[in-house]
Design a protein around this motif. Structure first.
Motif, PDB file in Angstrom:
ATOM      1  N   LYS A   1       0.833  -1.206   0.000  1.00  0.00           N
ATOM      2  CA  LYS A   1       0.000   0.000   0.000  1.00  0.00           C
ATOM      3  C   LYS A   1       0.867   1.254   0.000  1.00  0.00           C
ATOM      4  O   LYS A   1       0.590   2.213  -0.740  1.00  0.00           O
ATOM      5  N   ARG A   2       1.943   1.263   0.806  1.00  0.00           N
ATOM      6  CA  ARG A   2       2.834   2.433   0.826  1.00  0.00           C
ATOM      7  C   ARG A   2       3.511   2.621  -0.530  1.00  0.00           C
ATOM      8  O   ARG A   2       3.681   3.757  -1.004  1.00  0.00           O
ATOM      9  N   ALA A   3       3.905   1.504  -1.170  1.00  0.00           N
ATOM     10  CA  ALA A   3       4.535   1.611  -2.485  1.00  0.00           C
ATOM     11  C   ALA A   3       3.565   2.166  -3.525  1.00  0.00           C
ATOM     12  O   ALA A   3       3.940   2.991  -4.369  1.00  0.00           O
ATOM     13  N   ASP A   4       2.314   1.744  -3.478  1.00  0.00           N
ATOM     14  CA  ASP A   4       1.317   2.260  -4.416  1.00  0.00           C
ATOM     15  C   ASP A   4       1.095   3.753  -4.202  1.00  0.00           C
ATOM     16  O   ASP A   4       0.961   4.527  -5.177  1.00  0.00           O
ATOM     17  N   ILE A   5       1.037   4.164  -2.935  1.00  0.00           N
ATOM     18  CA  ILE A   5       0.832   5.592  -2.652  1.00  0.00           C
ATOM     19  C   ILE A   5       2.016   6.411  -3.160  1.00  0.00           C
ATOM     20  O   ILE A   5       1.847   7.478  -3.781  1.00  0.00           O
ATOM     21  N   GLN A   6       3.249   5.915  -2.909  1.00  0.00           N
ATOM     22  CA  GLN A   6       4.436   6.659  -3.369  1.00  0.00           C
ATOM     23  C   GLN A   6       4.500   6.720  -4.884  1.00  0.00           C
ATOM     24  O   GLN A   6       4.852   7.756  -5.469  1.00  0.00           O
ATOM     25  N   ARG A   7       4.145   5.622  -5.540  1.00  0.00           N
ATOM     26  CA  ARG A   7       4.171   5.600  -7.004  1.00  0.00           C
ATOM     27  C   ARG A   7       3.161   6.599  -7.575  1.00  0.00           C
ATOM     28  O   ARG A   7       3.471   7.349  -8.513  1.00  0.00           O
ATOM     29  N   ALA A   8       1.943   6.628  -7.027  1.00  0.00           N
ATOM     30  CA  ALA A   8       0.932   7.559  -7.514  1.00  0.00           C
ATOM     31  C   ALA A   8       1.328   8.998  -7.217  1.00  0.00           C
ATOM     32  O   ALA A   8       1.108   9.904  -8.040  1.00  0.00           O
ATOM     33  N   HIS A   9       1.938   9.221  -6.037  1.00  0.00           N
ATOM     34  CA  HIS A   9       2.353  10.588  -5.693  1.00  0.00           C
ATOM     35  C   HIS A   9       3.460  11.080  -6.619  1.00  0.00           C
ATOM     36  O   HIS A   9       3.455  12.240  -7.079  1.00  0.00           O
ATOM     37  N   ASP A  10       4.447  10.213  -6.916  1.00  0.00           N
ATOM     38  CA  ASP A  10       5.527  10.607  -7.829  1.00  0.00           C
ATOM     39  C   ASP A  10       4.977  10.920  -9.220  1.00  0.00           C
ATOM     40  O   ASP A  10       5.419  11.892  -9.876  1.00  0.00           O
TER      41      ASP A  10
ATOM     42  N   SER B   1      -7.241  16.656 -16.506  1.00  0.00           N
ATOM     43  CA  SER B   1      -8.081  15.507 -16.148  1.00  0.00           C
ATOM     44  C   SER B   1      -7.248  14.375 -15.574  1.00  0.00           C
ATOM     45  O   SER B   1      -7.621  13.742 -14.571  1.00  0.00           O
ATOM     46  N   ALA B   2      -6.072  14.113 -16.192  1.00  0.00           N
ATOM     47  CA  ALA B   2      -5.186  13.064 -15.670  1.00  0.00           C
ATOM     48  C   ALA B   2      -4.676  13.434 -14.289  1.00  0.00           C
ATOM     49  O   ALA B   2      -4.563  12.572 -13.392  1.00  0.00           O
ATOM     50  N   ILE B   3      -4.362  14.713 -14.075  1.00  0.00           N
ATOM     51  CA  ILE B   3      -3.896  15.155 -12.752  1.00  0.00           C
ATOM     52  C   ILE B   3      -4.993  14.970 -11.702  1.00  0.00           C
ATOM     53  O   ILE B   3      -4.743  14.518 -10.582  1.00  0.00           O
ATOM     54  N   ALA B   4      -6.229  15.271 -12.059  1.00  0.00           N
ATOM     55  CA  ALA B   4      -7.345  15.109 -11.116  1.00  0.00           C
ATOM     56  C   ALA B   4      -7.561  13.636 -10.766  1.00  0.00           C
ATOM     57  O   ALA B   4      -7.809  13.286  -9.604  1.00  0.00           O
ATOM     58  N   LEU B   5      -7.450  12.752 -11.752  1.00  0.00           N
ATOM     59  CA  LEU B   5      -7.613  11.321 -11.475  1.00  0.00           C
ATOM     60  C   LEU B   5      -6.505  10.811 -10.553  1.00  0.00           C
ATOM     61  O   LEU B   5      -6.762  10.024  -9.628  1.00  0.00           O
ATOM     62  N   LEU B   6      -5.246  11.240 -10.792  1.00  0.00           N
ATOM     63  CA  LEU B   6      -4.154  10.812  -9.929  1.00  0.00           C
ATOM     64  C   LEU B   6      -4.325  11.346  -8.507  1.00  0.00           C
ATOM     65  O   LEU B   6      -4.032  10.647  -7.526  1.00  0.00           O
ATOM     66  N   ALA B   7      -4.791  12.579  -8.381  1.00  0.00           N
ATOM     67  CA  ALA B   7      -5.010  13.147  -7.047  1.00  0.00           C
ATOM     68  C   ALA B   7      -6.097  12.369  -6.294  1.00  0.00           C
ATOM     69  O   ALA B   7      -5.969  12.101  -5.089  1.00  0.00           O
ATOM     70  N   THR B   8      -7.149  11.969  -6.987  1.00  0.00           N
ATOM     71  CA  THR B   8      -8.205  11.161  -6.353  1.00  0.00           C
ATOM     72  C   THR B   8      -7.690   9.802  -5.936  1.00  0.00           C
ATOM     73  O   THR B   8      -8.022   9.291  -4.847  1.00  0.00           O
ATOM     74  N   LYS B   9      -6.841   9.188  -6.776  1.00  0.00           N
ATOM     75  CA  LYS B   9      -6.270   7.887  -6.443  1.00  0.00           C
ATOM     76  C   LYS B   9      -5.377   7.957  -5.220  1.00  0.00           C
ATOM     77  O   LYS B   9      -5.416   7.082  -4.348  1.00  0.00           O
TER      78      LYS B   9
ATOM     79  N   GLU C   1      -5.600  10.132  -2.799  1.00  0.00           N
ATOM     80  CA  GLU C   1      -6.453  10.343  -1.628  1.00  0.00           C
ATOM     81  C   GLU C   1      -7.121   9.043  -1.189  1.00  0.00           C
ATOM     82  O   GLU C   1      -7.225   8.766   0.019  1.00  0.00           O
ATOM     83  N   GLN C   2      -7.560   8.234  -2.133  1.00  0.00           N
ATOM     84  CA  GLN C   2      -8.198   6.962  -1.788  1.00  0.00           C
ATOM     85  C   GLN C   2      -7.198   5.983  -1.161  1.00  0.00           C
ATOM     86  O   GLN C   2      -7.546   5.247  -0.219  1.00  0.00           O
ATOM     87  N   LEU C   3      -5.949   5.951  -1.685  1.00  0.00           N
ATOM     88  CA  LEU C   3      -4.955   5.046  -1.108  1.00  0.00           C
ATOM     89  C   LEU C   3      -4.492   5.489   0.263  1.00  0.00           C
ATOM     90  O   LEU C   3      -4.049   4.657   1.080  1.00  0.00           O
ATOM     91  N   SER C   4      -4.573   6.771   0.550  1.00  0.00           N
ATOM     92  CA  SER C   4      -4.093   7.289   1.837  1.00  0.00           C
ATOM     93  C   SER C   4      -5.097   7.085   2.961  1.00  0.00           C
ATOM     94  O   SER C   4      -4.775   7.361   4.123  1.00  0.00           O
ATOM     95  N   ARG C   5      -6.292   6.650   2.657  1.00  0.00           N
ATOM     96  CA  ARG C   5      -7.302   6.480   3.696  1.00  0.00           C
ATOM     97  C   ARG C   5      -6.984   5.273   4.574  1.00  0.00           C
ATOM     98  O   ARG C   5      -6.444   4.296   4.120  1.00  0.00           O
TER      99      ARG C   5
END
Length: 274
Positions: A222-231, A260-268, A270-274
């Motif tokens: 989960k931490r790796a997915d969050i870091q990958r999406a944030h990068d 639109s791509a930036i908004a989708l990544l930001a939503t992803k 936020e969902q992974l950080s919950r």
């Protein structure tokens, strides 16, 4: 004091029905009514009016022309009652004796009390319990005994004797029981069953091990997915050129797709950080 100056007070008179009107219907004979439709006791002599089915007193029962008093078709106290035009002032013929009427009434009550209903209430049929041999035989018989019974039934049964026709209920039950017993007693079948059970246990153990491994590595994944999406989000924001004169500019469609791509990544993220 003169008689003209005396104060005269009207005396209260007995209220009686005084009318010469007579109903056009023929005189009603009490003997034609049922015993429970009239009451000949002197205190409350009355009967049920045949026109409106209402209990009505009889005026002057000891006179020459007794008749029903004028009455309404509704019970007493009903608002806007309707007068019974045919039954009111109908002549009554008292051709019944009180003792005879009372005797008929008691006989009718005793006959009704002793009467029994002729309705037939059928008892529900209890299900037929199977015999003890039918309960214990399938458990105690082996494959050879079951096969012998199946063959005996096939010789006696005309339905099961025909190979082209489907078996009867008993023949089908015996055939299924023999197949079950044969599968249980066959050594090859027993070995195959044991192997199948071992394979199933191994598969269940592999799934349990996989679930344990996934539970142990779920947090790091989960931490790796969050870091990958944030990068990816940071890199995409840096690639967005500023609106400066003379610099590289994107078209409106390109900027809209990038946002639109930036908004989708930001939503992803936020969902992974919950």
């Amino acid at each position: 004091m003169s008689a003209s100056t005396l104060e005269r007070t009207a005396q209260q008179r007995v209220r009686r029905t005084r009318t010469r009107a007579v109903s056009p219907l023929p005189a009603l004979a009490v003997s034609t009514l049922r015993p429970h439709e009239y009451d000949l006791r002197p205190a409350c002599i009355s009967l049920v009016c045949p026109s409106c089915r209402t209990w009505v007193p009889i005026s002057k029962p000891g006179g020459q022309k007794p008749k029903l008093v004028p009455h309404h078709t509704e019970p007493a106290g009903t608002e806007n009652p309707v007068r019974c035009l045919l039954g009111s002032n109908r002549l009554v013929i008292l051709d019944m004796d009180i003792e005879r009427w009372w005797q008929r009434l008691e006989e009718g009550v005793s006959e009704t009390d002793g009467r029994r209903s002729n309705r037939v209430i059928r008892k529900p049929r209890a299900p037929v319990a199977p015999a003890v041999s039918q309960i214990l035989a399938p458990l105690l018989m082996d494959a050879q005994t079951t096969l012998k019974r199946c063959q005996d039934h096939k010789r006696r049964c005309s339905v099961c004797a025909n190979p082209k026709a489907p078996r009867c209920t008993d023949g089908d039950r015996l055939a299924r029981l023999y197949a079950y017993k044969a599968a249980r007693t066959d050594p090859h079948r027993a070995t195959a069953t044991a192997l199948e059970e071992m394979a199933e246990q191994q598969e269940r153990g592999a799934w349990s091990l996989r679930e344990l491994q996934w539970t142990a590595t779920a947090e790091s994944v989960k931490r790796a997915d969050i870091q990958r999406a944030h990068d990816a989000l940071v890199a995409m924001r840096r690639s967005l050129p500023p609106k400066e004169a003379g610099g590289p500019q994107l078209t409106e469609w390109g900027r809209a797709e990038l946002m639109s791509a930036i908004a989708l990544l930001a939503t992803k993220v936020e969902q992974l950080s919950r």
